[in-house]
Write a protein that holds these residues in place. Sequence first.
Motif, PDB file in Angstrom:
ATOM      1  N   LEU A   4     134.162  89.902 -47.015  1.00 31.75           N
ATOM      2  CA  LEU A   4     133.965  90.776 -45.869  1.00 31.75           C
ATOM      3  C   LEU A   4     132.706  91.588 -46.130  1.00 31.75           C
ATOM      4  O   LEU A   4     132.607  92.237 -47.185  1.00 31.75           O
ATOM      5  CB  LEU A   4     135.153  91.713 -45.678  1.00 31.75           C
ATOM      6  CG  LEU A   4     136.550  91.080 -45.617  1.00 31.75           C
ATOM      7  CD1 LEU A   4     137.614  92.175 -45.498  1.00 31.75           C
ATOM      8  CD2 LEU A   4     136.661  90.121 -44.463  1.00 31.75           C
ATOM      9  N   VAL A   5     131.766  91.575 -45.199  1.00 24.79           N
ATOM     10  CA  VAL A   5     130.507  92.280 -45.385  1.00 24.79           C
ATOM     11  C   VAL A   5     130.254  93.170 -44.170  1.00 24.79           C
ATOM     12  O   VAL A   5     130.060  92.662 -43.057  1.00 24.79           O
ATOM     13  CB  VAL A   5     129.342  91.301 -45.587  1.00 24.79           C
ATOM     14  CG1 VAL A   5     128.042  92.078 -45.771  1.00 24.79           C
ATOM     15  CG2 VAL A   5     129.593  90.395 -46.788  1.00 24.79           C
ATOM     16  N   GLU A   6     130.242  94.480 -44.416  1.00 23.27           N
ATOM     17  CA  GLU A   6     129.995  95.435 -43.341  1.00 23.27           C
ATOM     18  C   GLU A   6     128.503  95.706 -43.181  1.00 23.27           C
ATOM     19  O   GLU A   6     127.731  95.603 -44.142  1.00 23.27           O
ATOM     20  CB  GLU A   6     130.689  96.776 -43.611  1.00 23.27           C
ATOM     21  CG  GLU A   6     132.186  96.703 -43.823  1.00 23.27           C
ATOM     22  CD  GLU A   6     132.557  96.674 -45.291  1.00 23.27           C
ATOM     23  OE1 GLU A   6     133.662  97.126 -45.629  1.00 23.27           O
ATOM     24  OE2 GLU A   6     131.735  96.217 -46.103  1.00 23.27           O
ATOM     25  N   SER A   7     128.128  96.092 -41.977  1.00 26.45           N
ATOM     26  CA  SER A   7     126.761  96.520 -41.695  1.00 26.45           C
ATOM     27  C   SER A   7     126.793  97.438 -40.473  1.00 26.45           C
ATOM     28  O   SER A   7     127.803  97.495 -39.761  1.00 26.45           O
ATOM     29  CB  SER A   7     125.842  95.326 -41.448  1.00 26.45           C
ATOM     30  OG  SER A   7     126.291  94.584 -40.327  1.00 26.45           O
ATOM     31  N   GLY A   8     125.670  98.126 -40.250  1.00 22.72           N
ATOM     32  CA  GLY A   8     125.555  98.950 -39.049  1.00 22.72           C
ATOM     33  C   GLY A   8     125.704 100.432 -39.261  1.00 22.72           C
ATOM     34  O   GLY A   8     125.551 101.216 -38.321  1.00 22.72           O
ATOM     35  N   GLY A   9     126.005 100.855 -40.477  1.00 22.83           N
ATOM     36  CA  GLY A   9     126.115 102.284 -40.729  1.00 22.83           C
ATOM     37  C   GLY A   9     124.757 102.957 -40.697  1.00 22.83           C
ATOM     38  O   GLY A   9     123.719 102.305 -40.613  1.00 22.83           O
ATOM     39  N   GLY A  10     124.768 104.279 -40.735  1.00 22.97           N
ATOM     40  CA  GLY A  10     123.514 105.022 -40.737  1.00 22.97           C
ATOM     41  C   GLY A  10     123.729 106.473 -40.424  1.00 22.97           C
ATOM     42  O   GLY A  10     124.854 106.974 -40.447  1.00 22.97           O
ATOM     43  N   LEU A  11     122.618 107.152 -40.119  1.00 26.51           N
ATOM     44  CA  LEU A  11     122.624 108.573 -39.788  1.00 26.51           C
ATOM     45  C   LEU A  11     122.466 108.724 -38.286  1.00 26.51           C
ATOM     46  O   LEU A  11     121.561 108.130 -37.680  1.00 26.51           O
ATOM     47  CB  LEU A  11     121.481 109.280 -40.514  1.00 26.51           C
ATOM     48  CG  LEU A  11     121.235 110.739 -40.167  1.00 26.51           C
ATOM     49  CD1 LEU A  11     122.428 111.593 -40.561  1.00 26.51           C
ATOM     50  CD2 LEU A  11     119.962 111.239 -40.860  1.00 26.51           C
ATOM     51  N   VAL A  12     123.332 109.529 -37.679  1.00 25.35           N
ATOM     52  CA  VAL A  12     123.279 109.732 -36.231  1.00 25.35           C
ATOM     53  C   VAL A  12     123.631 111.181 -35.939  1.00 25.35           C
ATOM     54  O   VAL A  12     124.373 111.812 -36.704  1.00 25.35           O
ATOM     55  CB  VAL A  12     124.252 108.760 -35.518  1.00 25.35           C
ATOM     56  CG1 VAL A  12     125.693 109.040 -35.908  1.00 25.35           C
ATOM     57  CG2 VAL A  12     124.071 108.799 -34.018  1.00 25.35           C
ATOM     58  N   GLN A  13     123.101 111.701 -34.849  1.00 28.08           N
ATOM     59  CA  GLN A  13     123.432 113.069 -34.454  1.00 28.08           C
ATOM     60  C   GLN A  13     124.793 113.108 -33.773  1.00 28.08           C
ATOM     61  O   GLN A  13     125.243 112.115 -33.193  1.00 28.08           O
ATOM     62  CB  GLN A  13     122.369 113.618 -33.506  1.00 28.08           C
ATOM     63  CG  GLN A  13     121.043 113.929 -34.178  1.00 28.08           C
ATOM     64  CD  GLN A  13     120.088 114.650 -33.250  1.00 28.08           C
ATOM     65  OE1 GLN A  13     120.161 114.495 -32.030  1.00 28.08           O
ATOM     66  NE2 GLN A  13     119.183 115.432 -33.820  1.00 28.08           N
ATOM     67  N   ALA A  14     125.417 114.267 -33.817  1.00 34.28           N
ATOM     68  CA  ALA A  14     126.692 114.446 -33.134  1.00 34.28           C
ATOM     69  C   ALA A  14     126.547 114.084 -31.658  1.00 34.28           C
ATOM     70  O   ALA A  14     125.549 114.438 -31.018  1.00 34.28           O
ATOM     71  CB  ALA A  14     127.171 115.874 -33.289  1.00 34.28           C
ATOM     72  N   GLY A  15     127.538 113.368 -31.152  1.00 32.86           N
ATOM     73  CA  GLY A  15     127.492 112.899 -29.775  1.00 32.86           C
ATOM     74  C   GLY A  15     126.900 111.512 -29.628  1.00 32.86           C
ATOM     75  O   GLY A  15     126.997 110.907 -28.553  1.00 32.86           O
ATOM     76  N   GLY A  16     126.290 111.009 -30.677  1.00 31.90           N
ATOM     77  CA  GLY A  16     125.669 109.698 -30.642  1.00 31.90           C
ATOM     78  C   GLY A  16     126.665 108.568 -30.871  1.00 31.90           C
ATOM     79  O   GLY A  16     127.879 108.783 -30.973  1.00 31.90           O
ATOM     80  N   SER A  17     126.111 107.355 -30.961  1.00 34.03           N
ATOM     81  CA  SER A  17     126.944 106.156 -31.096  1.00 34.03           C
ATOM     82  C   SER A  17     126.410 105.251 -32.202  1.00 34.03           C
ATOM     83  O   SER A  17     125.207 105.266 -32.510  1.00 34.03           O
ATOM     84  CB  SER A  17     126.958 105.365 -29.781  1.00 34.03           C
ATOM     85  OG  SER A  17     127.506 106.127 -28.728  1.00 34.03           O
TER      86      SER A  17
END
Length: 122
Positions: A4-17
């Motif tokens: 299982l390999v996850e991707s797509g994480g990161g830094l986002v501002q509150a309210g973002g997606s």
Amino acid sequence: QVQLVESGGGLVQAGGSLRLSCATSGRTFSFYYMGWFRQAPGKEREFVAAIRWGGASTYYADSVKGRFTISRDNPKNTVYLRMNSLKPEDTAVYYCAATDSRGSYYTNYDYWGQGTQVTVSS
């Protein structure tokens, strides 16, 4: 061997997606549930969402219900977690998991990914 390999994480501002992806390989035909879990610093790992691998049923923790959506693409052997209206308290390492068991959808998972960091700034 299951991977299982996850991707797509990161830094986002509150309210973002953000949309997380979990690519699977190996003995995926045996999966019954696939789930997403998260672990924040100093806290225990907690259930976030789950989906039946061979059906349409979905399950969510109360803390994310209405904001997160789990989905799957069986031909691509991939599970997604769409996260909207993100809050600072959603900050955690997010893990993808799979289980062959037909029991609980929020515990006793057999296979785990390495995790992806999601950070929500205020």
